[in-house]
Design an enzyme around this catalytic site. Structure first.
Site, PDB file in Angstrom:
ATOM      1  N   GLY A 239       0.780  -1.153  -0.050  1.00 15.70           N
ATOM      2  CA  GLY A 239      -0.051  -0.016  -0.147  1.00 15.70           C
ATOM      3  C   GLY A 239       0.693   1.071   0.049  1.00 15.70           C
ATOM      4  CG  PHE A 240       4.027   1.178  -0.311  1.00 17.38           C
ATOM      5  CD1 PHE A 240       4.809   0.320   0.762  1.00 17.38           C
ATOM      6  CD2 PHE A 240       3.916   0.655  -1.520  1.00 17.38           C
ATOM      7  CE1 PHE A 240       5.060  -1.116   0.557  1.00 17.38           C
ATOM      8  CE2 PHE A 240       4.581  -0.548  -1.716  1.00 17.38           C
ATOM      9  CZ  PHE A 240       4.880  -1.374  -0.625  1.00 17.38           C
ATOM     10  N   GLY A 467       0.961  -6.989   3.550  1.00 15.40           N
ATOM     11  CA  GLY A 467       2.216  -7.951   3.145  1.00 15.40           C
ATOM     12  C   GLY A 467       3.055  -7.624   4.425  1.00 15.40           C
ATOM     13  CB  THR A 468       3.158  -5.252   7.004  1.00 19.88           C
ATOM     14  OG1 THR A 468       1.956  -5.129   7.332  1.00 19.88           O
ATOM     15  CG2 THR A 468       3.792  -3.987   6.034  1.00 19.88           C
ATOM     16  NE  ARG A 627       7.016  -7.199  24.559  1.00 19.92           N
ATOM     17  CZ  ARG A 627       5.836  -7.818  25.060  1.00 19.92           C
ATOM     18  NH1 ARG A 627       4.680  -6.968  25.302  1.00 19.92           N
ATOM     19  NH2 ARG A 627       6.034  -9.185  25.470  1.00 19.92           N
ATOM     20  CE  LYS A 632      11.642 -16.152   9.727  1.00 22.97           C
ATOM     21  NZ  LYS A 632      11.295 -17.662   9.827  1.00 22.97           N
ATOM     22  CD  GLN A 637       6.715  -3.091   7.794  1.00 27.61           C
ATOM     23  OE1 GLN A 637       6.794  -2.588   6.534  1.00 27.61           O
ATOM     24  NE2 GLN A 637       5.743  -2.577   8.333  1.00 27.61           N
ATOM     25  N   GLY A 701       5.012   0.612  16.652  1.00 30.26           N
ATOM     26  CA  GLY A 701       4.837   0.398  14.886  1.00 30.26           C
ATOM     27  C   GLY A 701       6.015   0.777  14.335  1.00 30.26           C
ATOM     28  CD  GLU A 704       4.388   5.726   7.531  1.00 29.01           C
ATOM     29  OE1 GLU A 704       4.962   6.081   6.650  1.00 29.01           O
ATOM     30  OE2 GLU A 704       3.441   5.032   7.787  1.00 29.01           O
TER      31      GLU A 704
HETATM   32 MO1  MOS Z   1       1.431   5.328   4.965  1.00 31.02          MO
HETATM   33  S1  MOS Z   1       2.321   6.741   3.992  1.00 31.02           S
HETATM   34  O1  MOS Z   1       0.837   6.108   6.312  1.00 31.02           O
HETATM   35  O2  MOS Z   1       0.275   4.187   4.363  1.00 31.02           O
END
Ligand code: MOS
Length: 737
Positions: A239-240, A467-468, A627, A632, A637, A701, A704
């Protein structure tokens, strides 16, 4: 040992490698027809006429929808106070105006894709041209920049301290202009939508990072109750950011399905993804750093102009990192817009930080050179012990450790500072570094958990698998919280019929959905234990609650673990699944703490002195992300982020024909992204950490932060190798010769 943190294989891995995971365009509905978009070929003007007769008469054609026959849509209501911000304005065939090249002007629907494509080519469109009047000159538009619409909590201008005084006092100044180009998201999976109406109910299979957002946008667009719209998306092939909003093609698929009277599938072609579904905007950033001879920052000024569209404001917040990264006596930042006849830009991985860090971290390197200071020493000299913008303590910041361990792993102490001083054979070797950061955000999320008659659990939340690794990490969190084995838990996502989850963007999925899954899982575990205590047939009957536990699928007494039975036996006697729901939301922690992930990235480049070609044999990144749930998938990511950063540094740029505003490299042969042959060793390390304030999991998370700083680290390494400072991305060989 907890399942959390381990490098668990993807629970959907087998489905993906065997092709059993069904992506949006692969769903097949009975009577499904195929839609193709016809796009404008001018950047500005009006549609004078569309001749659809030939196309409409062709074999298999069911519908040719243009602005002349498309359904009139109601004027959308403004969003409510707790609704998501409005999506970009869409191009939905409501009038004859053309505001950018490759704007949708018609939808052709036919029984097969080939019939639809064939007919789409027979449309004859005449324009009232206004091409000369189209604004496609960023420099010119940037000379009369606009202030973006103010967004609450995201001011376009900020200042603190006495900037003029800070500059006057400084011994050394860097004042340079940095630029980043237009870039397009290129997920492997193209955008795709299948729309199906049943009376007044709409089902959308959509490749999206936000099923509930697509539902809201569709309901608002068509004037429907959200409950009448269902959005399904079990897998996304990347997605990105481009799949964060519902773009025009989603609504056009629904409109044409209604008009054609059958389900319609619409898949964007790769070239169409360079105009219709957002882009990382062009930026020009003027960055001033002023410091004492010892390297203490007295002043920082960061002024950004980014490109946007006539359809809508989108401001790339390049100043965000500058505002919080270093402690300095004074600071001023601004964001302005250059409005062009292009499609609306949007979020693209680390929006703001990815582009902004190129300017900030390049300028820090230039300052270090001017001061003859080591780049890490300069950063430590200005290390922010608290957030200098918000004046709040950090929830957890281990950036010093990132610098130290990164330098150690990379071998930074062996660097000789002078440019062109390191060589390998005939190649110039350069070592550069940069800081990374990205804010930790969290939104409300809901989940449900049930233990079924066979003792297995079904856990659901309407989140997304980009996919993450969402399926995998949520399975881990649920199994850990319930006391079941990993294989006993099934996690489902990607459906608005499930409990609501936020957009999977802004690195928020684990931090938001993780706590909801944990709470639902704990609640169902507690219900099961309470039932066991009440159940005369249970070995736990009458036990003190604190003495009972669920371990690996067994209900047992802590004081006498051999008194136990499988949880399945209890659920079977109970006669129905045992179920619990949760809603997890952030509290006031953001008022008390500033929450960011951090990292330090180190890059080696080898530059051919005659040809200017740049290779990157190795990268080291060390990260503080709170955390990590899965070593993996988390590692994967961060490697992905670094690889994209190398692409941003060296390869990526959407080349426009600026005469008419159309991408000329709108395909994966000409739009370059790194492939394995472009990569050397990518060494990623994540610190053991637990952010005590973001959520009960301690996880911030990681989507990014991996890309941030990479382009600057490469540029700094290229300077070290060659003595040439490149301030305009991508760093192509022509800029070195
Ligand atoms: Mo992202 S650029 O927050 O999908």
């Amino acid at each position: 040992m907890s399942i959390i943190g381990q490098g668990i294989d993807r629970t959907d891995g087998r489905l993906k490698v065997t092709g059993a995971a069904i992506f949006t365009a692969e769903h097949a509905l009975p009577r499904m027809a195929h839609a193709v978009l016809v796009l404008s070929t001018v950047p500005k003007g009006r549609v004078a006429a569309i001749d659809t007769a030939q196309a409409a008469a062709m074999r298999g054609v069911l519908l040719v929808m243009t602005h002349l026959n498309a359904p009139r849509l109601p004027t959308p209501k403004p969003p409510g106070p707790d609704e998501q911000p409005p999506n970009p304005k869409l191009s939905l065939l409501q009038d004859d105006a053309v505001l950018y090249n490759a704007q949708p002007l018609a939808v052709v629907v036919a029984d097969t894709l080939e019939h639809a494509q064939d007919a789409a080519r027979r449309l004859r469109i005449r324009y009232v041209h206004a091409a000369g009047a189209a604004e496609l000159d960023f420099e010119r538009a940037g000379k009369a920049p606009r202030k973006p619409k103010e967004q609450p909590g995201r001011p376009s201008d900020t200042s603190r301290g006495n900037l003029a005084g800070g500059i006057a006092r400084a011994a050394v100044k860097v004042d340079q202009r940095y630029g980043t180009p237009l870039e397009n998201h290129n997920p492997l999976e193209p955008h795709a939508t299948i729309a199906s109406w049943d009376g007044d109910e709409l089902t959308l299979y959509d490749a999206t990072q936000n099923v509930s957002g697509v539902r809201t946008t569709a309901a608002r667009t068509f004037g429907m109750a959200p409950e009448k719209v269902r959005v399904i998306c079990p897998y996304v092939g990347g997605g990105f950011g481009c799949k964060g909003a519902a773009w025009s093609h989603v609504m056009l698929a629904a409109m044409s399905a209604r008009q054609a009277g059958c389900p319609v599938k619409l898949v964007l072609e790769r070239s169409q993804m360079f105009a219709l579904v957002g882009a990382r905007p062009i930026t020009r950033q003027q960055m001033l750093l002023a410091a004492s001879a010892a390297g203490k920052l007295h002043a920082q000024r960061h002024d950004t102009i980014s490109s946007t569209s006539f359809l809508d404001d989108f401001s790339e917040p390049c100043g965000a990192m500058t505002r919080m990264m270093y402690s300095s006596d004074s600071l001023q930042t601004s964001q302005r817009l250059a409005t062009l006849n292009l499609g609306v830009p949007t979020y693209m991985r680390a929006p703001g930080e990815a582009s902004g860090s190129f300017a900030l971290e390049s300028a820090m390197d230039e300052l270090a050179v001017a001061l003859k200071l080591d780049p890490i020493a300069l950063r430590l000299q200005n290390y922010a012990e608290q957030d200098p913008e918000k004046q709040l303590p950090w929830s957890l910041k281990s950036l010093r450790e990132c610098y130290r361990l990164g330098a150690e792993r990379f071998g930074w102490s062996r660097r000789t500072p002078a440019p062109r001083s390191m060589r390998q054979g005939r190649m110039l070797v350069g070592w550069g570094m940069a800081t990374a950061t990205y804010p930790a955000n969290r939104m409300p999320a809901m989940a449900s958990a049930a233990i079924l008659a066979d003792g297995s659990a079904l856990v659901r939340s309407g989140s997304h698998e980009l996919g993450t690794g969402t399926y995998t990490v949520m399975t881990q969190i649920a199994a850990d919280a319930m006391g079941l084995q990993l294989g006993q838990v099934r996690f489902e996502l990607g459906d608005t019929a499930m409990p609501r989850a936020p957009v999977s963007g802004g690195s928020m999925t684990v931090a938001s959905v993780g706590p909801a899954v944990q709470e639902a899982a704990r609640a169902v575990r507690d219900k099961v234990l309470a039932l066991a205590i009440d159940d005369p047939a249970s070995p736990l009957h009458g036990a003190a609650p604190a003495d009972t536990e669920l371990v690996q699928g067994w209900l047992q007494l802590r004081s006498a673990p051999t008194r136990r039975e499988p949880v399945a036996a209890l659920v079977a006697r109970h006669g129905a699944p045992i179920q619990a729901d949760s809603r997890a939301a952030p509290g006031d922690e953001k008022k008390r703490f500033s929450m960011h992930s951090f990292g330090a990235v180190f890059v080696e480049v080898q530059v051919d002195p005659e040809l200017g070609t740049i290779r990157v044999p190795r990268v080291t990144g060390v990260y503080d992300v709170g955390r990590l749930i899965n070593r993996k998938t988390g590692h994967s990511q961060l490697v992905g982020g670094i690889v994209w950063g190398l692409g941003m540094a060296l390869l990526e740029k959407t080349e426009m024909d600026w005469r008419d505003g159309r991408a000329v490299n709108g395909n994966l042969a000409d739009y370059h992204v790194p492939v394995n042959a472009d990569l050397g060793a990518v060494d990623v390390m994540v610190l053991d950490g637990h952010d005590p304030h973001i959520n009960a999991l301690g996880a911030r998370g990681i989507g990014e932060v991996g890309i941030v700083g990479v382009a600057a680290a490469v540029a700094n390494a290229v300077y070290h190798a060659t003595g040439k400072r490149v301030r305009e991305l991508p760093i192509t060989l022509d800029k070195l010769l």
